[in-house]
Design a protein around this motif. Sequence first.
Motif, PDB file in Angstrom:
ATOM      1  N   ALA A 173      -2.441   7.100  -8.086  1.00 42.26           N
ATOM      2  CA  ALA A 173      -3.378   6.045  -7.684  1.00 42.26           C
ATOM      3  C   ALA A 173      -2.682   4.688  -7.707  1.00 42.26           C
ATOM      4  CB  ALA A 173      -4.597   6.050  -8.609  1.00 42.26           C
ATOM      5  N   TRP A 174      -1.839   4.477  -8.710  1.00 42.64           N
ATOM      6  CA  TRP A 174      -1.073   3.223  -8.805  1.00 42.64           C
ATOM      7  C   TRP A 174      -0.123   3.084  -7.613  1.00 42.64           C
ATOM      8  CZ3 TRP A 174       4.220   2.660 -11.088  1.00 42.64           C
ATOM      9  CH2 TRP A 174       4.588   1.313 -11.246  1.00 42.64           C
ATOM     10  N   ILE A 175       0.582   4.170  -7.288  1.00 44.39           N
ATOM     11  CA  ILE A 175       1.479   4.142  -6.127  1.00 44.39           C
ATOM     12  C   ILE A 175       0.672   3.915  -4.848  1.00 44.39           C
ATOM     13  CG2 ILE A 175       3.116   5.486  -4.748  1.00 44.39           C
ATOM     14  CD1 ILE A 175       4.244   4.663  -7.468  1.00 44.39           C
ATOM     15  N   GLY A 176      -0.443   4.622  -4.722  1.00 44.25           N
ATOM     16  CA  GLY A 176      -1.253   4.512  -3.515  1.00 44.25           C
ATOM     17  C   GLY A 176      -1.783   3.108  -3.288  1.00 44.25           C
ATOM     18  N   MET A 177      -2.175   2.437  -4.373  1.00 48.67           N
ATOM     19  CA  MET A 177      -2.716   1.090  -4.223  1.00 48.67           C
ATOM     20  C   MET A 177      -1.602   0.080  -3.899  1.00 48.67           C
ATOM     21  SD  MET A 177      -5.828   1.219  -6.986  1.00 48.67           S
ATOM     22  CE  MET A 177      -6.951   0.006  -6.265  1.00 48.67           C
ATOM     23  N   GLN A 178      -0.374   0.381  -4.326  1.00 54.60           N
ATOM     24  CA  GLN A 178       0.751  -0.456  -3.885  1.00 54.60           C
ATOM     25  C   GLN A 178       1.025  -0.258  -2.392  1.00 54.60           C
ATOM     26  OE1 GLN A 178       4.247  -0.785  -6.716  1.00 54.60           O
ATOM     27  NE2 GLN A 178       3.107   0.853  -7.705  1.00 54.60           N
ATOM     28  N   LEU A 179       0.878   0.987  -1.942  1.00 53.12           N
ATOM     29  CA  LEU A 179       1.100   1.273  -0.535  1.00 53.12           C
ATOM     30  C   LEU A 179       0.083   0.541   0.349  1.00 53.12           C
ATOM     31  CD1 LEU A 179       3.071   2.990   1.172  1.00 53.12           C
ATOM     32  CD2 LEU A 179       1.349   4.814   1.148  1.00 53.12           C
ATOM     33  N   LEU A 180      -1.141   0.374  -0.154  1.00 53.08           N
ATOM     34  CA  LEU A 180      -2.155  -0.392   0.583  1.00 53.08           C
ATOM     35  C   LEU A 180      -1.622  -1.764   0.983  1.00 53.08           C
ATOM     36  CD1 LEU A 180      -5.415  -0.111  -1.596  1.00 53.08           C
ATOM     37  CD2 LEU A 180      -4.890   1.187   0.450  1.00 53.08           C
ATOM     38  N   MET A 181      -0.879  -2.382   0.067  1.00 51.49           N
ATOM     39  CA  MET A 181      -0.409  -3.752   0.295  1.00 51.49           C
ATOM     40  C   MET A 181       0.667  -3.816   1.386  1.00 51.49           C
ATOM     41  SD  MET A 181      -2.294  -5.376  -1.769  1.00 51.49           S
ATOM     42  CE  MET A 181      -1.564  -7.006  -1.594  1.00 51.49           C
ATOM     43  N   ARG A 182       1.313  -2.680   1.627  1.00 48.61           N
ATOM     44  CA  ARG A 182       2.407  -2.648   2.600  1.00 48.61           C
ATOM     45  C   ARG A 182       1.962  -2.170   3.970  1.00 48.61           C
ATOM     46  NH1 ARG A 182       7.899  -0.189   0.146  1.00 48.61           N
ATOM     47  NH2 ARG A 182       8.196  -1.584  -1.624  1.00 48.61           N
ATOM     48  N   ARG A 183       0.861  -1.446   4.010  1.00 46.73           N
ATOM     49  CA  ARG A 183       0.496  -0.738   5.238  1.00 46.73           C
ATOM     50  C   ARG A 183      -0.924  -1.100   5.657  1.00 46.73           C
ATOM     51  NH1 ARG A 183       4.821   3.146   5.674  1.00 46.73           N
ATOM     52  NH2 ARG A 183       3.886   3.754   7.654  1.00 46.73           N
ATOM     53  N   PRO A 184      -1.073  -2.071   6.538  1.00 45.30           N
ATOM     54  CA  PRO A 184      -2.406  -2.542   6.924  1.00 45.30           C
ATOM     55  C   PRO A 184      -3.252  -1.500   7.635  1.00 45.30           C
ATOM     56  CG  PRO A 184      -0.692  -3.558   8.283  1.00 45.30           C
ATOM     57  CD  PRO A 184       0.001  -2.843   7.176  1.00 45.30           C
ATOM     58  N   GLU A 185      -2.612  -0.421   8.107  1.00 41.89           N
ATOM     59  CA  GLU A 185      -3.402   0.614   8.795  1.00 41.89           C
ATOM     60  C   GLU A 185      -4.236   1.449   7.824  1.00 41.89           C
ATOM     61  OE1 GLU A 185       0.749   2.565   8.281  1.00 41.89           O
ATOM     62  OE2 GLU A 185      -0.123   0.561   8.428  1.00 41.89           O
ATOM     63  N   ILE A 186      -3.961   1.349   6.519  1.00 41.67           N
ATOM     64  CA  ILE A 186      -4.767   2.101   5.535  1.00 41.67           C
ATOM     65  C   ILE A 186      -6.118   1.404   5.390  1.00 41.67           C
ATOM     66  CG2 ILE A 186      -4.924   2.909   3.166  1.00 41.67           C
ATOM     67  CD1 ILE A 186      -1.829   2.883   3.089  1.00 41.67           C
ATOM     68  N   ARG A 187      -7.181   2.110   5.768  1.00 41.47           N
ATOM     69  CA  ARG A 187      -8.505   1.506   5.774  1.00 41.47           C
ATOM     70  C   ARG A 187      -9.398   1.995   4.639  1.00 41.47           C
ATOM     71  NH1 ARG A 187      -7.820  -2.492   6.532  1.00 41.47           N
ATOM     72  NH2 ARG A 187     -10.040  -2.929   6.653  1.00 41.47           N
ATOM     73  N   GLY A 188      -8.956   2.989   3.901  1.00 41.09           N
ATOM     74  CA  GLY A 188      -9.781   3.471   2.796  1.00 41.09           C
ATOM     75  C   GLY A 188      -8.920   4.121   1.737  1.00 41.09           C
ATOM     76  N   PHE A 189      -9.394   4.036   0.482  1.00 41.38           N
ATOM     77  CA  PHE A 189      -8.631   4.672  -0.596  1.00 41.38           C
ATOM     78  C   PHE A 189      -9.568   5.322  -1.600  1.00 41.38           C
ATOM     79  CE2 PHE A 189      -9.307   0.363  -2.291  1.00 41.38           C
ATOM     80  CZ  PHE A 189      -9.697   0.622  -3.595  1.00 41.38           C
ATOM     81  N   ILE A 190      -9.034   6.348  -2.255  1.00 40.93           N
ATOM     82  CA  ILE A 190      -9.692   6.998  -3.387  1.00 40.93           C
ATOM     83  C   ILE A 190      -8.706   6.956  -4.537  1.00 40.93           C
ATOM     84  CG2 ILE A 190     -10.620   9.174  -4.281  1.00 40.93           C
ATOM     85  CD1 ILE A 190     -11.342   9.842  -1.323  1.00 40.93           C
TER      86      ILE A 190
END
Length: 218
Positions: free
Chosen positions: A111-128
């Motif tokens: 989850a920590w890695i995934g939320m960092q990836l959010l900051m790099r990839r604007p195409e990510i529109r949703g997360f769990i």
Amino acid sequence: MPEVIFPGPEGRLEGRFHPGTRPRAPVAMILHSHPQAGGTMNNKIVQLLYKTFVNRGFATLRFNFRGVGKSQGTFDNGIGELSDAASALDWVQQIHPEAETTWIAGVSFGAWIGMQLLMRRPEIRGFISIAPPANMYDFSFLAPCPSSGIIIQGEADEVVTPGAVQKLVDKLRTQRHITIAHDTIPGANHFFANELDLLMNSVDNYLDYRLSPGCPIR
């Protein structure tokens, strides 16, 4: 669920991939828990997340971070693992370049890695984010958090303190233009050992809401 091997920053990465059911199928990527605490892409929660996205027609990937299973390289305290996740998403996007949307789901360290990836990839529109380790890692990079999602926590989590996660949720909820859902699963420990059904009910209810045509969150 075909086994796949694709290039990562430190050599090959091992995954399981289910292609999308249509050309513009949305993409989902699942990130596993801490490699040095037994986390792999075959963890029960990772497999359940994978299955729920596959059943919804997503092009879905779960993979092993460097040094886990057949993935090459050695544990890199999150820095290299973030690069692994970016490479994995690149690989899926080569197969589905016209994906209509992208989701990331992560468990604990993932989850920590995934939320960092959010900051790099604007195409990510949703997360769990399941049991994000807010008492162990710095989440201040979410400034601001670029997309809406859900954070799910076990009430009896002995690894990630519920209070630390609540602070993270409260901070994210002060931001405009995103919506953060937060579920606490009664009696659940860090692994949701006896509450997997309740955990997945929470995930599925949220996905039902977010993926419905009338959802106000984009």
